[in-house]
Design a protein around this motif. Structure first.
Motif, PDB file in Angstrom:
ATOM      1  N   TYR A  55       0.831  -1.211   0.000  1.00  0.00           N
ATOM      2  CA  TYR A  55       0.000   0.000   0.000  1.00  0.00           C
ATOM      3  C   TYR A  55       0.866   1.262   0.000  1.00  0.00           C
ATOM      4  O   TYR A  55       0.526   2.270  -0.639  1.00  0.00           O
ATOM      5  CB  TYR A  55      -0.918  -0.016   1.219  1.00  0.00           C
ATOM      6  CG  TYR A  55      -1.918   1.108   1.264  1.00  0.00           C
ATOM      7  CD1 TYR A  55      -3.027   1.112   0.422  1.00  0.00           C
ATOM      8  CD2 TYR A  55      -1.754   2.168   2.149  1.00  0.00           C
ATOM      9  CE1 TYR A  55      -3.955   2.143   0.466  1.00  0.00           C
ATOM     10  CE2 TYR A  55      -2.684   3.201   2.201  1.00  0.00           C
ATOM     11  CZ  TYR A  55      -3.773   3.182   1.356  1.00  0.00           C
ATOM     12  OH  TYR A  55      -4.687   4.216   1.391  1.00  0.00           O
ATOM     13  N   GLU A  60      -0.252   7.536  -8.017  1.00  0.00           N
ATOM     14  CA  GLU A  60      -1.232   6.983  -7.088  1.00  0.00           C
ATOM     15  C   GLU A  60      -1.772   5.663  -7.633  1.00  0.00           C
ATOM     16  O   GLU A  60      -2.059   5.540  -8.826  1.00  0.00           O
ATOM     17  CB  GLU A  60      -2.377   7.977  -6.889  1.00  0.00           C
ATOM     18  CG  GLU A  60      -3.364   7.562  -5.810  1.00  0.00           C
ATOM     19  CD  GLU A  60      -4.427   8.616  -5.573  1.00  0.00           C
ATOM     20  OE1 GLU A  60      -5.430   8.299  -4.912  1.00  0.00           O
ATOM     21  OE2 GLU A  60      -4.244   9.759  -6.054  1.00  0.00           O
ATOM     22  N   SER A  97      -4.584   2.429  -7.042  1.00  0.00           N
ATOM     23  CA  SER A  97      -5.839   2.084  -6.377  1.00  0.00           C
ATOM     24  C   SER A  97      -5.621   0.992  -5.339  1.00  0.00           C
ATOM     25  O   SER A  97      -4.655   0.216  -5.416  1.00  0.00           O
ATOM     26  CB  SER A  97      -6.872   1.616  -7.400  1.00  0.00           C
ATOM     27  OG  SER A  97      -6.496   0.372  -7.966  1.00  0.00           O
ATOM     28  N   THR A 142      -5.523  -2.487  -7.019  1.00  0.00           N
ATOM     29  CA  THR A 142      -4.234  -2.824  -7.625  1.00  0.00           C
ATOM     30  C   THR A 142      -3.208  -3.175  -6.558  1.00  0.00           C
ATOM     31  O   THR A 142      -2.408  -4.101  -6.719  1.00  0.00           O
ATOM     32  CB  THR A 142      -3.725  -1.650  -8.475  1.00  0.00           C
ATOM     33  OG1 THR A 142      -4.690  -1.347  -9.482  1.00  0.00           O
ATOM     34  CG2 THR A 142      -2.400  -1.979  -9.141  1.00  0.00           C
ATOM     35  N   VAL A 167     -10.577  -2.197  -0.132  1.00  0.00           N
ATOM     36  CA  VAL A 167     -11.038  -2.909  -1.327  1.00  0.00           C
ATOM     37  C   VAL A 167     -12.457  -3.415  -1.059  1.00  0.00           C
ATOM     38  O   VAL A 167     -12.689  -4.102  -0.059  1.00  0.00           O
ATOM     39  CB  VAL A 167     -10.106  -4.090  -1.666  1.00  0.00           C
ATOM     40  CG1 VAL A 167     -10.633  -4.849  -2.885  1.00  0.00           C
ATOM     41  CG2 VAL A 167      -8.696  -3.596  -1.933  1.00  0.00           C
TER      42      VAL A 167
END
Length: 230
Positions: free
Chosen positions: A81, A91, A93, A96, A175
């Motif tokens: 992260y 950036e 997500s 991802t 998520v």
């Protein structure tokens, strides 16, 4: 439980879609499938390295698998992260990030399945291939891997079950997978946390049980084919 299923089934299955982002079971399966498909070729390379004739390659692959398998997936998700955006300079997500973390984590576990599949083949096959003029890599590609992959299939399907359960940890970075959907339902309902998370457990059980049964069927089918009965 019936009332929760009746009122929030769509949220469990697809999240807020089509009025919002896709989530629930759909994202759990997509995340699991991407993690398995993308990590598999990496795991094949690592597994081949572990049985290679080059000592340095075996050591590097061994250190990698022991290191990754000794770290909780939650830690890898947190590291991904923060690290992935720094590596790509943009950036990224949460979805991802979760995919990247699962790829790293599962590649170490799948590589052990690949290694076991290769080591389970008779040694004479490699020797015969090399005596016919094939290099080690050619022998792996044309002789060893095709046979080992058939042996690995049931274990790979079972590993897919583990990935499905592991995706629940992606909830911590936002998520919108199945556990995230259950948390949303619990926030809406407020007074029925036990029933809500029992429904969540039921969803995971149905998914994992169905895939486990498929793995068992696949294993029996492969055994029949080897016995010449299929």
């Amino acid at each position: 439980m019936y009332e929760i299923l009746h009122d929030y089934l769509a949220l469990f299955l697809v999240g807020s879609w089509p009025n919002g982002p896709l989530g629930g079971v759909a994202i759990t399966l997509i995340l699991s499938a991407l993690g398995l498909v993308i990590s598999f070729p990496i795991s094949v390379a690592i597994g081949m390295a572990q049985v290679s004739p080059w000592r340095w390659m075996r050591r590097v692959a061994g250190v990698w698998t022991r290191l990754v398998r000794g770290i909780p997936l939650l830690m890898i998700i947190f590291w991904a992260y923060f690290a992935v955006p720094l590596l790509v300079g943009a950036e990224v997500s949460a979805f991802t990030t979760a995919v990247c973390a699962i790829i790293v984590y599962e590649s170490a576990f799948l590589s052990q399945i690949v290694r076991a599949g290769l080591e389970g083949l008779p040694r004479g096959q490699m020797e015969a291939a090399r005596s016919n003029g094939l290099s080690w890599l050619q022998s792996m590609r044309y002789v060893q891997l095709p046979q080992a992959l058939a042996n690995m299939l049931p274990s790979i399907v079972n590993q897919f079950v583990s990935i499905i359960k592991a995706t629940s940890l992606a909830y911590v970075i936002g998520v919108p997978e199945l556990t995230y959907s259950a948390a949303q339902v619990n926030t809406i309902v407020l007074t029925k946390p036990l029933q809500t998370f029992l429904v969540l457990a039921a969803f995971y059980f149905v998914l994992c049980f169905a895939i486990s049964r498929f793995a068992g069927w696949l294993e029996r089918r492969i055994a029949r084919q080897r016995a010449g009965l299929a």
